[in-house]
Scaffold this active site. Sequence first.
Site, short mmCIF file in Angstrom:
data_model
loop_
_atom_site.label_atom_id
_atom_site.label_comp_id
_atom_site.label_asym_id
_atom_site.label_seq_id
_atom_site.Cartn_x
_atom_site.Cartn_y
_atom_site.Cartn_z
N ARG A 1 1.23 -1.55 0.17
CA ARG A 1 0.41 -0.39 0.14
C ARG A 1 1.28 1.06 0.24
NH1 ARG A 1 -1.99 -3.93 -1.82
NH2 ARG A 1 -3.72 -4.67 -0.14
N SER B 1 -9.88 0.06 4.07
CA SER B 1 -9.18 -0.14 5.71
C SER B 1 -8.50 1.27 5.86
CB SER B 1 -8.30 -1.03 4.77
OG SER B 1 -9.12 -2.52 4.93
N GLU C 1 -3.04 2.89 7.12
CA GLU C 1 -3.41 3.29 5.86
C GLU C 1 -4.02 4.16 4.58
OE1 GLU C 1 -4.44 -0.49 3.44
OE2 GLU C 1 -5.54 1.18 1.61
C1 LIG Z 1 -15.16 0.57 0.21
C2 LIG Z 1 -13.91 1.23 -0.12
C3 LIG Z 1 -13.16 -0.40 -0.47
C4 LIG Z 1 -11.73 -0.34 -0.91
N1 LIG Z 1 -10.75 -1.52 -1.21
C5 LIG Z 1 -9.64 -0.54 -1.09
C6 LIG Z 1 -9.15 -2.47 -1.47
O1 LIG Z 1 -9.37 -3.75 -1.30
N2 LIG Z 1 -7.42 -2.52 -1.57
C7 LIG Z 1 -6.88 -1.75 -2.24
O2 LIG Z 1 -5.74 -1.14 -2.13
N3 LIG Z 1 -8.06 0.06 -1.35
C8 LIG Z 1 -8.63 0.01 -0.75
N4 LIG Z 1 -9.84 0.81 -0.50
C9 LIG Z 1 -8.97 2.08 -0.43
C10 LIG Z 1 -8.77 3.04 -1.98
O3 LIG Z 1 -9.80 3.47 -3.03
C11 LIG Z 1 -7.52 2.79 -2.22
O4 LIG Z 1 -6.41 3.61 -1.63
C12 LIG Z 1 -6.95 3.81 -3.91
O5 LIG Z 1 -6.48 3.03 -4.57
C13 LIG Z 1 -7.09 5.39 -3.80
O6 LIG Z 1 -7.31 5.53 -4.73
P1 LIG Z 1 -7.99 7.08 -4.91
O7 LIG Z 1 -8.05 7.68 -6.48
O8 LIG Z 1 -9.27 7.51 -4.84
O9 LIG Z 1 -7.04 8.05 -3.89
P2 LIG Z 1 -6.68 9.29 -3.20
O10 LIG Z 1 -7.56 8.89 -2.10
O11 LIG Z 1 -7.57 10.18 -3.90
O12 LIG Z 1 -5.67 9.69 -2.94
C14 LIG Z 1 -4.99 8.40 -1.86
C15 LIG Z 1 -3.21 8.81 -2.55
O13 LIG Z 1 -3.07 9.22 -3.51
C16 LIG Z 1 -2.65 10.39 -4.02
N5 LIG Z 1 -2.73 10.66 -5.69
C17 LIG Z 1 -3.90 10.37 -5.95
N6 LIG Z 1 -3.67 10.47 -7.76
C18 LIG Z 1 -2.79 10.85 -7.50
C19 LIG Z 1 -2.06 11.33 -8.80
N7 LIG Z 1 -2.47 11.37 -10.10
N8 LIG Z 1 -0.85 11.72 -8.75
C20 LIG Z 1 0.38 11.04 -7.35
N9 LIG Z 1 -0.25 10.94 -6.77
C21 LIG Z 1 -1.74 10.65 -6.59
C22 LIG Z 1 -3.09 11.61 -3.06
O14 LIG Z 1 -2.13 12.86 -2.95
C23 LIG Z 1 -3.32 10.78 -1.87
O15 LIG Z 1 -1.97 10.67 -1.05
C24 LIG Z 1 -11.08 0.97 -0.24
C25 LIG Z 1 -12.17 2.21 0.01
C26 LIG Z 1 -13.35 1.99 -0.16
C27 LIG Z 1 -13.91 2.89 0.45
#
Ligand SMILES: Cc1cc2nc3c(=O)[nH]c(=O)nc-3n(C[C@H](O)[C@H](O)[C@H](O)COP(=O)(O)OP(=O)(O)OC[C@H]3O[C@@H](n4cnc5c(N)ncnc54)[C@H](O)[C@@H]3O)c2cc1C
Length: 289
Positions: A167, A215, A285
């Site tokens: 992660r 998580s 995380e």
């Molecule tokens: C219901 C639910 C289930 C989930 N299940 C999982 C799972 O099974 N496995 C898992 O790994 N995660 C899971 N997650 C967590 C989450 O979806 C992941 O961590 C996902 O990768 C985050 O992506 P995001 O686009 O929403 O990032 P954001 O939440 O918008 O950002 C996360 C981080 O990434 C950075 N970031 C975003 N885009 C960029 C970019 N283009 N360039 C540089 N930095 C960037 C942000 O600055 C921040 O630091 C879950 C979340 C929810 C709500």
Amino acid sequence: MEDWRKIIKENINMKNMNTLKIEAIAKYYSEPENIERLKDCINFAKKNDLEIFILGNGSNIIFSKDYYEDTLFINMKNFKKIQRIENKIVVEAGVKSKDLINFCIKNEISGFEFLAGIPGSIGGMIKMNAGAFGREISELLDELKIFDINSYEIEWIKKESIEFKYRELIGLDKKIIIAGKFRVSYSSKNIIKNKVKEFLKIRKKKQPSGFSAGSIFKNPENNFAGKLIEECNLKGFSINDAFISEKHANFIINKGNAKGKDILKLIEIAKNKVKNKFGIDLEEEVKIV
Ligand SMILES: Cc1cc2nc3c(=O)[nH]c(=O)nc-3n(C[C@H](O)[C@H](O)[C@H](O)COP(=O)(O)OP(=O)(O)OC[C@H]3O[C@@H](n4cnc5c(N)ncnc54)[C@H](O)[C@@H]3O)c2cc1C
């Protein structure tokens, strides 16, 4: 940039830009349409001495403040192209996992099924090295297109030059992910669809519904954060509208009007209780903004 107001919006409520649905006002917020506008955003932030925060789909963040005065939030949602080049696909940072899965089904591309149900964007999923069911997105990645905030350079870098951990991605500070290039394999539409269905079914069974950030904590080695929190009898424990899920103790749910500080308080309580009972330090995380 003469008319910065065309690109940067003021006093935007980001409630719908995070899956926890926490209200937080960004004094400065932008959804650049392309690289040129992204550069304008960075210029603006530098000129005005603002921090930069890159927003993906907001599914792994907690807004800790009600109002952000000194940060420019850059939402990458308009970078949303998927291109197929021979045996690879180039997926821009703003593409949501759901849209990628639909593209894969339509084009009979296999391998990405385990990402179904992770509500992230490609940029966020790469940055977080998102994973599920024993797989991680970095396994599929070949190259990364990045924008350097200091030099404004754009380059493709090989996956081998970056360190992916659980992660976490090491070594891309001050860089914005613009796209990822992935290797693909092929299968039939039905097989892919069925795999996706199966993964979604398991998720539905194990994970709570409601507004969450997934998580909250990483799983400690050879253990599960949810199990440790549950064994501290914290399931259902609440502060105002935020509560620790009854279904899965590593999830915090917003009943509607939770504030970032309510969620942070729950995090602190869970960490303290787990430390006192088991001597284990839980590590977040989620990214606290
Ligand atoms: C219901 C639910 C289930 C989930 N299940 C999982 C799972 O099974 N496995 C898992 O790994 N995660 C899971 N997650 C967590 C989450 O979806 C992941 O961590 C996902 O990768 C985050 O992506 P995001 O686009 O929403 O990032 P954001 O939440 O918008 O950002 C996360 C981080 O990434 C950075 N970031 C975003 N885009 C960029 C970019 N283009 N360039 C540089 N930095 C960037 C942000 O600055 C921040 O630091 C879950 C979340 C929810 C709500």
